[in-house]
Write an enzyme that holds these catalytic residues in place. Structure first.
Site, PDB file in Angstrom:
ATOM      1  N   ASP A 173       0.838  -1.198   0.000  1.00  0.00           N
ATOM      2  CA  ASP A 173       0.000   0.000   0.000  1.00  0.00           C
ATOM      3  C   ASP A 173       0.873   1.247   0.000  1.00  0.00           C
ATOM      4  O   ASP A 173       2.019   1.219   0.469  1.00  0.00           O
ATOM      5  CB  ASP A 173      -0.887   0.042   1.254  1.00  0.00           C
ATOM      6  CG  ASP A 173      -1.902  -1.083   1.292  1.00  0.00           C
ATOM      7  OD1 ASP A 173      -2.191  -1.656   0.230  1.00  0.00           O
ATOM      8  OD2 ASP A 173      -2.397  -1.379   2.396  1.00  0.00           O
ATOM      9  N   ARG A 174       0.322   2.341  -0.496  1.00  0.00           N
ATOM     10  CA  ARG A 174       1.052   3.602  -0.496  1.00  0.00           C
ATOM     11  C   ARG A 174       1.581   3.938   0.910  1.00  0.00           C
ATOM     12  O   ARG A 174       2.724   4.346   1.079  1.00  0.00           O
ATOM     13  CB  ARG A 174       0.149   4.752  -0.977  1.00  0.00           C
ATOM     14  CG  ARG A 174       0.870   6.103  -1.028  1.00  0.00           C
ATOM     15  CD  ARG A 174      -0.128   7.258  -1.000  1.00  0.00           C
ATOM     16  NE  ARG A 174      -0.892   7.357  -2.224  1.00  0.00           N
ATOM     17  CZ  ARG A 174      -0.593   8.170  -3.232  1.00  0.00           C
ATOM     18  NH1 ARG A 174       0.466   8.945  -3.158  1.00  0.00           N
ATOM     19  NH2 ARG A 174      -1.371   8.211  -4.308  1.00  0.00           N
TER      20      ARG A 174
END
Length: 267
Positions: A115-116
């Site tokens: 995930d970012r």
């Protein structure tokens, strides 16, 4: 005479494609300065030289853990996408590595993602064949994937397993659902604090947002995970880090393990 004509005269054995690549890579110098335009007009006294290929600097924002002819292992910081989305196409780990490897006439291939907001270890392949071999290990659940998470709350047991079925809705939000896909996460308490706990998490499956959703539903949201009910915390980021990654190297066929310590500001 143009620069390209001079190059043809100096290197008659080189193909037109090679000459173009030398120019684009900045390997051709005129009077000691890089020149990339083959149409540049030269005077008889101008000197032309072909310099050795310069090593491309490793991109800022990523930390290199390991590189060989088959794979790249890096540490991605929180806040950086793994690969492009409709909203962000340039500032991604994939794009940074593309620019780095292009100087070596190589390219990265996506194997898995973080995930970012999640930091930690990522492996990239350098060929389609290597990518398929690594992804087969991920799909067979033969890859060791260990995370560290700083969570709110105190799990009642020192270790345990979180099992649920997760599904994405049309807005790509991940939640438990009867008809969802099985998700398994094994946890171990490493340290208990007054305000929360530090957990080691081992993935049994690799569903999107699996750790974040399961911890939140257990009542121990990750610090900084406001999407799933966690507080913003004092470090201004999601306190989730991919700390260990192990798999069989596709080229050597040997087990390899890579480790990355969690950021010092939240451990």
């Amino acid at each position: 005479m143009t620069l390209l004509e001079r190059l043809r005269a100096l290197y008659p054995e080189a193909s037109g494609r090679s000459l173009k690549q030398w120019l684009e890579a900045g390997r051709v110098e005129v009077n000691g300065h890089p020149a990339r335009d083959g149409r540049l007009a030269l005077a008889p006294a101008d000197t032309v030289a072909l310099v050795a290929r310069r090593a491309a600097p490793f991109p800022r924002g990523l930390s290199l853990v390991h590189e060989d002819d088959a794979i790249l292992v890096v540490v991605k910081p929180s806040g950086l996408l793994t690969i492009a989305t409709d909203r962000e196409r340039e500032r991604t780990a994939y794009r940074l590595l593309w620019d780095y490897l292009a100087a070596k006439r190589q390219r990265p291939f996506i194997v898995h993602r973080l995930d970012r907001e999640t930091s930690g270890l990522l492996v990239f392949a350098k060929s389609e064949e290597t990518k398929r071999a690594l992804q087969a290990q991920f799909e067979a659940r033969n890859v060791e994937r260990v995370y560290l998470a700083l969570v709110e709350g105190r799990p009642p047991h020192e270790r345990g397993t979180l099992e649920s079925k997760l599904a994405e809705d049309r807005m790509l939000r991940v939640r438990s659902a009867e008809k969802g896909r099985q998700a398994i996460t094994h946890y171990r308490v490493l340290r208990r604090r007054r305000e929360g706990s530090l957990l080691e998490l081992r993935l049994g499956t690799g569903r999107r947002h699996q750790i974040r959703v399961q911890l939140a539903e257990a009542g121990w949201p990750i610090v900084g995970d406001v999407t799933h009910g966690g507080s913003r915390g004092g470090v201004g980021r999601l306190c989730l880090h991919a700390t260990r990654l192990g798999f069989v190297h596709p080229a050597t066929r040997r087990q390899v393990v890579f480790e990355s310590a969690a950021p010092a500001d939240w451990v």
